[in-house]
Design an enzyme around this catalytic site. Sequence first.
Site, PDB file in Angstrom:
ATOM      1  N   LEU A  42      13.425   1.290 -22.412  1.00 12.95           N
ATOM      2  CA  LEU A  42      12.561   0.140 -22.117  1.00 12.95           C
ATOM      3  C   LEU A  42      13.292  -1.193 -22.212  1.00 12.95           C
ATOM      4  O   LEU A  42      12.674  -2.245 -22.100  1.00 12.95           O
ATOM      5  CB  LEU A  42      11.363   0.147 -23.082  1.00 12.95           C
ATOM      6  CG  LEU A  42      10.404   1.326 -22.901  1.00 12.95           C
ATOM      7  CD1 LEU A  42       9.382   1.357 -24.024  1.00 12.95           C
ATOM      8  CD2 LEU A  42       9.684   1.251 -21.549  1.00 12.95           C
ATOM      9  N   ARG A  43      14.611  -1.132 -22.437  1.00  9.01           N
ATOM     10  CA  ARG A  43      15.336  -2.404 -22.562  1.00  9.01           C
ATOM     11  C   ARG A  43      15.231  -3.255 -21.304  1.00  9.01           C
ATOM     12  O   ARG A  43      15.112  -4.467 -21.378  1.00  9.01           O
ATOM     13  CB  ARG A  43      16.818  -2.148 -22.867  1.00  9.01           C
ATOM     14  CG  ARG A  43      17.106  -2.033 -24.324  1.00  9.01           C
ATOM     15  CD  ARG A  43      18.552  -2.360 -24.662  1.00  9.01           C
ATOM     16  NE  ARG A  43      18.803  -1.897 -26.009  1.00  9.01           N
ATOM     17  CZ  ARG A  43      19.397  -0.751 -26.300  1.00  9.01           C
ATOM     18  NH1 ARG A  43      19.823   0.028 -25.345  1.00  9.01           N
ATOM     19  NH2 ARG A  43      19.577  -0.398 -27.548  1.00  9.01           N
TER      20      ARG A  43
END
Length: 348
Positions: free
Chosen positions: A286-287
């Site tokens: 999810l970065r």
Amino acid sequence: MTTIKEHMRPVFPFTAIVGQEEMKLALILNMIDPKIGGVMIMGDRGTGKSTTIRAIADLLPQIQIIQDDLFNSHPTDTDLMSDSVQNSIRNGEKLPVSFINVPMIDLPLGATEDRVCGTIDIEKALNEGVKTFEPGLLAKANRGILYVDEVNLLDDHLVDILLDSAASGWNTVEREGISVRHPARFVLVGSGNPEEGELRPQLLDRFGMHAEIRTVKDPAMRVQIVEQRSQFDEDPHSCLQEYNDKQKILKSKISKGRELLDEVNIDFSLRMKISQVCGQLDVDGLRGDIVTNRAAKAFAAYNDRMHVTVEDIKSVIILCLRHRLRKDPLETIDSGERVKQIVSEVFG
């Protein structure tokens, strides 16, 4: 008071740098919101990477620190204080404060782990029999910029240490019976030349943004860059004078952006679309979503706006996602173009 070093080596003005808009934008946004997670700058040799990075530090307002503190401890924010300063404050001590320029620390390629993280002061241990900690480059870089040139040639375990510190904001050292923890909040800026080897994908992913720079092909622009550099080398002070007004304007834009950042909001529908883009590009983790949201907010704040627009997202999303895509050796299309395609499908 200017030091001899500052007097001898004026810094090339950031606003005088021609072209390389991607790199300049990525650096400015990281100065407004250091939590974006740093910048990886990949490009040809001799394209002004180091010059640009040194120039951005010159634009930042001075920071307030506890006087003579080895870790540039903040006078009031406990997240940015060393343990010893926190203890002194708890004991009711009044500590003197001073202002310093934002630290800009160069990490040399041959640096050892001790030099980076800090170690035991051997001299004191031998002479006085006292175990004391000698801070490393991570301590000096706290609340500043840590610049690693040729990051793709640096030992992988050192890169891991840098990225861990940059992500957690702390550096912990366990050496010969001493355990020291100190704040290490810095903007990590790496640069490299793709011809000298790629970074491991899991390391690349830890950099918030990725700027690609190319050698300028246009002859007129090349002449302009060469003339500008020659003028600066011959008479740096008149060159600095010439760009003084532009520097001041950019400085105040960055300061204003920092103040405004917390008040900027991004609509739920836009956040959904960012995540949709990341999903369609098959970005791991999810970065990518988090960094794109942060960068879009920083871009809106930089332009003195309280609400993020679709254009803001389009301006930053390639920088945030292109290095997170899985590499397909048979793919002919550039990763930046792939991001652009999906963005135009999702956002229209």
